[in-house]
Write a protein that holds these residues in place. Structure first.
Motif, PDB file in Angstrom:
ATOM      1  N   LEU A  57     -30.243 -23.209  18.832  1.00 44.87           N
ATOM      2  CA  LEU A  57     -31.587 -22.698  19.076  1.00 44.87           C
ATOM      3  C   LEU A  57     -32.455 -23.814  19.650  1.00 44.87           C
ATOM      4  O   LEU A  57     -32.466 -24.932  19.115  1.00 44.87           O
ATOM      5  N   PRO A  58     -33.185 -23.555  20.728  1.00 49.44           N
ATOM      6  CA  PRO A  58     -34.096 -24.582  21.252  1.00 49.44           C
ATOM      7  C   PRO A  58     -35.129 -24.980  20.200  1.00 49.44           C
ATOM      8  O   PRO A  58     -35.487 -24.191  19.321  1.00 49.44           O
ATOM      9  N   ALA A  87     -47.191 -24.567  22.972  1.00 45.86           N
ATOM     10  CA  ALA A  87     -45.840 -24.989  22.582  1.00 45.86           C
ATOM     11  C   ALA A  87     -45.015 -23.793  22.126  1.00 45.86           C
ATOM     12  O   ALA A  87     -43.823 -23.694  22.451  1.00 45.86           O
ATOM     13  N   VAL A  88     -45.631 -22.874  21.395  1.00 46.28           N
ATOM     14  CA  VAL A  88     -44.917 -21.685  20.933  1.00 46.28           C
ATOM     15  C   VAL A  88     -44.510 -20.809  22.113  1.00 46.28           C
ATOM     16  O   VAL A  88     -43.390 -20.280  22.156  1.00 46.28           O
ATOM     17  N   GLU A  89     -45.403 -20.663  23.086  1.00 48.29           N
ATOM     18  CA  GLU A  89     -45.075 -19.851  24.266  1.00 48.29           C
ATOM     19  C   GLU A  89     -43.864 -20.424  24.998  1.00 48.29           C
ATOM     20  O   GLU A  89     -42.938 -19.696  25.370  1.00 48.29           O
ATOM     21  N   ARG A  90     -43.854 -21.740  25.209  1.00 45.79           N
ATOM     22  CA  ARG A  90     -42.727 -22.367  25.905  1.00 45.79           C
ATOM     23  C   ARG A  90     -41.451 -22.264  25.070  1.00 45.79           C
ATOM     24  O   ARG A  90     -40.351 -22.077  25.613  1.00 45.79           O
ATOM     25  N   TRP A  91     -41.601 -22.390  23.766  1.00 49.65           N
ATOM     26  CA  TRP A  91     -40.453 -22.280  22.865  1.00 49.65           C
ATOM     27  C   TRP A  91     -39.839 -20.894  22.928  1.00 49.65           C
ATOM     28  O   TRP A  91     -38.628 -20.737  23.025  1.00 49.65           O
ATOM     29  N   ALA A  99     -37.878 -20.445  26.019  1.00 51.23           N
ATOM     30  CA  ALA A  99     -36.588 -21.127  25.951  1.00 51.23           C
ATOM     31  C   ALA A  99     -35.585 -20.345  25.102  1.00 51.23           C
ATOM     32  O   ALA A  99     -34.393 -20.273  25.431  1.00 51.23           O
ATOM     33  N   ILE A 100     -36.060 -19.742  24.017  1.00 49.90           N
ATOM     34  CA  ILE A 100     -35.166 -18.940  23.179  1.00 49.90           C
ATOM     35  C   ILE A 100     -34.682 -17.716  23.945  1.00 49.90           C
ATOM     36  O   ILE A 100     -33.494 -17.360  23.891  1.00 49.90           O
ATOM     37  N   ALA A 101     -35.593 -17.054  24.660  1.00 48.34           N
ATOM     38  CA  ALA A 101     -35.204 -15.887  25.455  1.00 48.34           C
ATOM     39  C   ALA A 101     -34.134 -16.269  26.477  1.00 48.34           C
ATOM     40  O   ALA A 101     -33.169 -15.516  26.705  1.00 48.34           O
TER      41      ALA A 101
END
Length: 258
Positions: A66-67, A78-82, A85-87
């Motif tokens: 998991l990223p 940061a949550v949006e980018r995270w 990355a998970i998607a």
């Protein structure tokens, strides 16, 4: 077409799974299990245990890394980018293991509806053009596990309950109009910033697990014990999941008169 089943797995205890959740796991072509690094190896171990306990069909179980979220960046960005990355990680695993489509299951801690972003991440796949349907099998939330462990009702008679985060509680203090607050995602013990008078707390960590710990009492008596226990447990296990319920048992107007 990907038929995605998001399965609420409760707080890691296989007994928390519903029959519908077990049926969905056995009907899946693929179950993806996220690895979150060595410090949180307990989390992948619990998912492995659940799969070993309930799978009777020839369901493939695949683990992936998991990223990680950038904790140094501003929280919301940061949550949006995270999540992006998970998607992307999901899409890569789907392309690798279900190239012609099929039934995919993901085990979600607690329940996908309560302070969990799995549904929002699934929406990213749909927005990117992946043909996907989403089905949710509900699970026991950490809030349910907390009130059950302490054998207390969530609310007082006819009164509302606010569910919020430690970040919000620390920034805004006790909200007007509620006497009960459930606090999640609190890494900094935001309860310690409140006026302790007239407040009771029920706290729980690792709910439903073998090393579950509970502390309850008046906030002035319990706050320091919780802070110390939380720090000790985090050091021992390398991670912690906890939640607490706060209840004002002395009205604020009465406190002002004292």
């Amino acid at each position: 077409m990907i038929d995605l089943h998001l399965i609420g797995m409760g707080t890691g205890n296989p007994d928390h799974l519903t029959r519908a959740a077990i049926a969905a796991m056995n009907a899946a072509d693929l179950i993806l299990l996220p690895r979150k690094g060595e410090a949180k190896s307990d989390l992948i171990d619990l998912r492995r245990t659940i799969c070993a306990d309930v799978l009777t069909a020839a369901t493939r179980v695949v683990e992936f890394d998991l990223p990680e979220r950038d904790t140094a960046a501003p929280y919301l960005s940061a949550v949006e980018r995270w999540h992006d990355a998970i998607a992307l990680a999901w899409r890569d695993e789907i392309a690798r293991h279900l190239p012609t489509g099929g039934r995919l299951a993901l085990l979600v801690w607690g329940d996908p509806s309560l302070y969990d972003s799995t549904l929002r991440i699934a929406d990213r796949l749909r927005a990117d053009g992946l043909a996907i349907t989403v089905t949710v099998e509900p699970g026991i939330t950490s809030l349910q596990a907390l009130t059950a462990a302490h054998a207390i009702p969530l609310n007082t008679v006819g009164a509302p309950v606010l569910i919020t985060t430690g970040r919000k509680l620390r920034a805004g203090g006790w909200p007007v109009g509620v006497d009960t607050i459930a606090v999640m995602l609190d890494g900094d013990c935001a309860f310690s910033t409140l006026d302790f008078r007239g407040i009771e707390i029920w706290w729980g960590a690792y709910l439903g697990m073998a090393y579950q710990m509970l502390i309850a009492g008046s906030l002035d008596e319990a706050a320091e014990r919780i802070v110390e226990a939380r720090a000790s447990l985090r050091e021992r296990h390398g991670w912690i999941m906890d939640i607490y319920l706060l209840r004002r048992v002395v009205p604020i107007d009465e406190l002002r008169l004292r």
